[in-house]
Motif scaffolding. Structure first.
Motif, PDB file in Angstrom:
ATOM      1  N   SER A 181       3.933 -64.675   2.292  1.00  0.00           N
ATOM      2  CA  SER A 181       3.425 -65.960   1.789  1.00  0.00           C
ATOM      3  C   SER A 181       4.478 -67.056   1.850  1.00  0.00           C
TER       4      SER A 181
ATOM      5  N   LEU B 136       6.240 -67.760   4.293  1.00  0.00           N
ATOM      6  CA  LEU B 136       6.522 -68.150   5.685  1.00  0.00           C
ATOM      7  C   LEU B 136       6.418 -69.659   5.919  1.00  0.00           C
ATOM      8  N   LEU B 137       5.300 -70.276   5.500  1.00  0.00           N
ATOM      9  CA  LEU B 137       5.150 -71.713   5.782  1.00  0.00           C
ATOM     10  C   LEU B 137       6.251 -72.542   5.120  1.00  0.00           C
ATOM     11  N   PRO B 138       6.471 -72.357   3.813  1.00  0.00           N
ATOM     12  CA  PRO B 138       7.565 -73.139   3.226  1.00  0.00           C
ATOM     13  C   PRO B 138       8.932 -72.805   3.814  1.00  0.00           C
TER      14      PRO B 138
ATOM     15  N   HIS C 228       9.320 -74.785   6.911  1.00  0.00           N
ATOM     16  CA  HIS C 228       9.629 -76.192   6.580  1.00  0.00           C
ATOM     17  C   HIS C 228      11.119 -76.352   6.271  1.00  0.00           C
TER      18      HIS C 228
ATOM     19  N   VAL D 118       2.145 -68.538  13.618  1.00  0.00           N
ATOM     20  CA  VAL D 118       2.022 -69.552  12.561  1.00  0.00           C
ATOM     21  C   VAL D 118       2.656 -70.864  13.007  1.00  0.00           C
TER      22      VAL D 118
ATOM     23  N   PHE E 214       0.522 -72.754  15.368  1.00  0.00           N
ATOM     24  CA  PHE E 214      -0.817 -73.137  14.902  1.00  0.00           C
ATOM     25  C   PHE E 214      -0.787 -74.465  14.156  1.00  0.00           C
ATOM     26  N   TYR E 215       0.218 -74.640  13.331  1.00  0.00           N
ATOM     27  CA  TYR E 215       0.288 -75.830  12.476  1.00  0.00           C
ATOM     28  C   TYR E 215       1.033 -76.957  13.190  1.00  0.00           C
ATOM     29  N   THR E 216       0.584 -78.183  12.919  1.00  0.00           N
ATOM     30  CA  THR E 216       1.128 -79.308  13.689  1.00  0.00           C
ATOM     31  C   THR E 216       2.498 -79.782  13.209  1.00  0.00           C
ATOM     32  N   MET E 217       2.905 -79.353  12.027  1.00  0.00           N
ATOM     33  CA  MET E 217       4.143 -79.911  11.485  1.00  0.00           C
ATOM     34  C   MET E 217       5.409 -79.237  12.014  1.00  0.00           C
ATOM     35  N   TYR E 218       5.230 -78.117  12.700  1.00  0.00           N
ATOM     36  CA  TYR E 218       6.415 -77.398  13.178  1.00  0.00           C
ATOM     37  C   TYR E 218       6.719 -77.779  14.613  1.00  0.00           C
TER      38      TYR E 218
ATOM     39  N   GLU F  17      11.732 -85.859   4.971  1.00  0.00           N
ATOM     40  CA  GLU F  17      11.268 -86.215   3.617  1.00  0.00           C
ATOM     41  C   GLU F  17       9.805 -86.641   3.622  1.00  0.00           C
ATOM     42  N   TYR F  18       9.297 -87.007   4.794  1.00  0.00           N
ATOM     43  CA  TYR F  18       7.922 -87.498   4.940  1.00  0.00           C
ATOM     44  C   TYR F  18       7.672 -88.733   4.075  1.00  0.00           C
TER      45      TYR F  18
ATOM     46  N   ARG G 268       7.139 -82.855  -4.216  1.00  0.00           N
ATOM     47  CA  ARG G 268       8.307 -83.042  -5.088  1.00  0.00           C
ATOM     48  C   ARG G 268       7.886 -83.562  -6.461  1.00  0.00           C
TER      49      ARG G 268
ATOM     50  N   PRO H 142       3.375 -75.560   0.076  1.00  0.00           N
ATOM     51  CA  PRO H 142       3.084 -76.546   1.123  1.00  0.00           C
ATOM     52  C   PRO H 142       2.317 -75.928   2.287  1.00  0.00           C
TER      53      PRO H 142
ATOM     54  N   GLY I  53       0.979 -76.495   6.450  1.00  0.00           N
ATOM     55  CA  GLY I  53       1.751 -76.763   7.658  1.00  0.00           C
ATOM     56  C   GLY I  53       1.147 -77.838   8.543  1.00  0.00           C
ATOM     57  N   GLY I  54       0.093 -78.507   8.031  1.00  0.00           N
ATOM     58  CA  GLY I  54      -0.539 -79.534   8.843  1.00  0.00           C
ATOM     59  C   GLY I  54      -1.718 -78.976   9.616  1.00  0.00           C
TER      60      GLY I  54
ATOM     61  N   LEU J 110      -2.123 -69.436   2.654  1.00  0.00           N
ATOM     62  CA  LEU J 110      -1.276 -69.109   1.499  1.00  0.00           C
ATOM     63  C   LEU J 110      -0.691 -67.704   1.635  1.00  0.00           C
ATOM     64  N   GLU J 111      -1.346 -66.868   2.410  1.00  0.00           N
ATOM     65  CA  GLU J 111      -0.813 -65.528   2.666  1.00  0.00           C
ATOM     66  C   GLU J 111       0.173 -65.526   3.835  1.00  0.00           C
ATOM     67  N   GLY J 112       0.459 -66.730   4.370  1.00  0.00           N
ATOM     68  CA  GLY J 112       1.457 -66.835   5.429  1.00  0.00           C
ATOM     69  C   GLY J 112       0.913 -66.622   6.822  1.00  0.00           C
TER      70      GLY J 112
ATOM     71  N   ARG K 189      -2.061 -67.927  10.114  1.00  0.00           N
ATOM     72  CA  ARG K 189      -2.801 -69.065  10.660  1.00  0.00           C
ATOM     73  C   ARG K 189      -3.977 -69.356   9.744  1.00  0.00           C
TER      74      ARG K 189
END
Lengths: 175, 453
Positions: free
Chosen positions: A36, A38-40, A43, A74, A77-81, A150-151, B132, B164, B166-167, B181-183, B185
């Motif tokens: 869980s 992974l995403l943070p 970032h 992951v 898939f997400y656009t922020m990375y 910081e976005y 934040r 957070p 990921g967009g 949330l489980e990390g 896709r």
């Protein structure tokens, strides 16, 4: 112009501060559910390194005790990375309907002309990239853009305010 | 002046801090819930309030809570859906920015009602400033004894974390959010099982929108019956509306459900009318996924009654002449705006945000975007409108999650109500390409504009 093929994907080192953040993140989930984080964790890694190279993603996978492919799927898939290097400042302009109703397309054109690079490319000095992104959830204050890591949001944009923003960032980078 | 329950203290300096929020009566509802009510009684109050999910679906919140499975020895979770990214919707970002403790207070109440010991606020990754702000607010609440072990000496423990994203717009869908949330896709899960049975980590889970959770604070504070007195019919309480587009005063407004749409658009209390003295052409009433309506149909129902800002009135007439409340993302288009261009823009959004699991959505959204692109850029055919309607029908209802419907409805409704404008793009390709956006080069689409305003 900086291109991904010009970058050596060498080994990466994570700072102690980053590893401490990883430990804090993992503590937020039940035993055995550390994926869980992974995403943070991605970032935080991107904020430290600027982008996510394969060695960096492999290191995250090792820390979280998951397979590298689980990180790649992951991250892609997400656009922020960012899977290739970006300019120090990535200007992300909302290009979705409500922002376009109040001039977002003109702002994107202006940024392209001012920076002299196409969407997704990096300026020669390595300072700037820009791209259009989908809705930034600030539709009533459009046109808007944000700058990572910081976005920070910039709302109600005009070509003049964009010029000032770019010159301020240049001055900040040179100091 | 309409009654405000969520944004009552929004203009109080420092209301984003614990001390000021507390001085304005903040966290009194938590004290009431934890010290004087049982979890089932909290659920009962929410049921009595008639609160309907504020994220878009409008499902009764109390009923959703009562579906939560409660097997022995298995943890339960509350997850707040703060992945706001529906074009036109920005109320949750506003609320989290300016009055974060309202959400924290609601999370404690809802977690207590559901028996959750760990809860998460899943915030879209782009909202780092809001993340934040929430983390600071959580730390303040913890220091004051409202989070952690043995809250207020009641024996109830709760840990609250911000996660957070990921967009990815699709993570606003509750099962995709859980996957994320489980990390993983953000691919939506097939339902059933519903999250109330098998959600986060396979455990019973409730996923609620930010505004829904915040609304539990005035419900518990004043009682469900009091909340139900506000509003109209089954549309009880207040609703945050995010207003954008060509309005004099775009922004976030809290309305009592039942306010006439005309009053919302033209009164000084709310949007103050259409910007630059223009006439209203069309409105998307509930975020980009709901059908667009021309001015005459958004102000009046087909029976010539005033259209109201309520779940029932906005959907009056079905999709033929109505729309939906959705998330409350209210986008106004003035007479100069191009519906074709906007429809293409929305289609591009849904193509971009499709997770790709279901073929009708993955392929259909891209197909619609391509056809709309050629229509907008002067290469369309008269048969394209029928093609678009056909593709939209083949997406609608044929996907795991509602993103397919969300992609289909804006296209189908735009053609339903503005077919003449699409045809104009085909018959006047040179003008369609050369026109300066923001300047009208085509006939006024309103038949009798003087009767509309």
């Amino acid at each position: 112009m900086l291109r991904v093929e010009n970058v050596t994907h060498g080994p990466v080192e994570f700072s102690a501060a980053l590893l401490n953040k990883f430990a804090d993140l993992v503590s937020r989930y039940p035993e055995g559910k550390q994926k869980s984080a992974l995403l943070p964790a991605l970032h935080e890694t991107q904020a430290e390194l600027g982008w996510l190279s394969v060695p960096a993603m492999d290191k995250v996978a090792a820390y979280l005790k998951i397979e590298p492919i689980e990180v790649y799927e992951v991250a892609s898939f997400y656009t922020m990375y960012f899977l290739r290097p970006q300019g120090k400042y990535m200007l992300e302009v909302c290009r979705t309907g409500p922002c376009c109703l109040v001039g977002a397309e003109k702002i994107m054109d202006h940024i392209e002309q001012t920076l002299g690079v196409k969407e997704g490319d990096v300026t020669a000095d390595g300072l700037f990239s820009w791209r259009g992104v989908e809705c930034l959830a600030a539709c009533g204050f459009g046109p808007v853009l944000q700058i990572g890591p910081e976005y920070t949001f910039y709302e109600n944009l005009t070509t003049e305010s964009v010029d000032k923003l770019i010159s301020d960032l240049k001055a900040k980078a040179n100091n | 002046m309409g009654r405000r329950l969520l944004l009552e203290h929004i203009n109080v300096p420092g209301i984003n801090t614990f001390d000021v929020y507390r001085s304005k009566g903040g966290y009194a509802a938590v004290e009431k819930a934890l010290k004087t009510l049982t979890p089932d009684e909290v659920v009962e109050e929410v049921k009595k309030s008639g609160l309907r999910g504020r994220g878009g679906a409008g499902f009764p919140t109390g009923m959703k809570w009562s579906f939560l499975a409660k097997p022995e020895g298995v943890p339960r979770y509350l997850v707040c859906n703060a992945d706001e990214s529906e074009p036109g919707t920005f109320k949750d970002r506003y609320l989290m920015t300016h009055i974060p403790h309202l959400l924290i207070e609601g999370m404690i109440i809802a977690s207590f009602a559901l028996g959750a010991k760990t809860s998460y606020i899943y915030v879209r990754g782009e909202m780092m400033p809001q993340i934040r702000i929430l983390e600071k607010a959580i730390a303040e609440a913890r220091n004051a004894g409202f989070l952690g072990k043995n809250i207020l000496g009641t024996g109830y423990d709760l840990e609250l974390y911000v996660q957070p994203g990921g967009g990815a717009y699709i993570c606003g869908e509750e099962t995709a959010l859980i996957e994320s949330l489980e990390g993983k896709r953000g691919n939506p899960r097939i339902k059933p099982p519903f999250p109330a049975i098998a959600g986060l980590y396979g455990c019973p889970t409730v996923v609620n929108n930010v505004e829904s959770i915040a609304a539990t604070v005035p419900i518990i504070r004043d009682g469900g019956d009091e909340y139900a007195k506000i509003g109209i019919g089954r549309s009880t309480g207040t609703k945050l509306i995010s207003a954008s587009g060509n309005l004099n005063k775009p922004g976030v407004y809290e309305i009592e459900l039942g306010v006439p749409v005309e009053e919302f658009i033209y009164s000084d209390e709310y949007c103050g009318g259409i910007a630059n003295g223009k006439r209203l052409k069309a409105v998307v009433a509930g975020g980009s996924s709901v059908p667009i309506l021309p001015a005459n149909l958004i102000l009046k129902t087909i029976n010539n009654e005033s259209r109201l800002m309520s779940y029932e009135s906005l959907s009056d007439g079905g999709f033929a002449t109505g729309s939906m409340m959705g998330s409350g993302g209210f986008i106004a288009f003035d007479e100069d705006q191009c519906i074709v261009r906007n429809t293409w823009n929305f289609a591009r959004f849904y193509h971009h945000e499709s997770c790709g699991q279901c073929s009708p959505c993955r392929e259909g959204t891209g197909w619609m975007e391509k056809v709309l692109h050629r229509l907008e850029h002067g290469h369309g055919k008269l048969s394209d409108m029928d093609l678009l309607v056909d593709v939209s029908k083949k997406i609608e209802g044929n996907t795991i999650c509602p993103l397919g419907d969300a992609a289909a409805w804006p296209v189908a409704s735009a053609i339903r109500h503005f077919r003449d404008e699409f045809e104009w793009h085909v018959t006047n390709p040179a003008e369609a390409v050369s026109r300066n956006f923001g300047l009208a080069h085509y006939a006024d689409p309103l038949n009798k504009p003087e009767e509309v305003v």
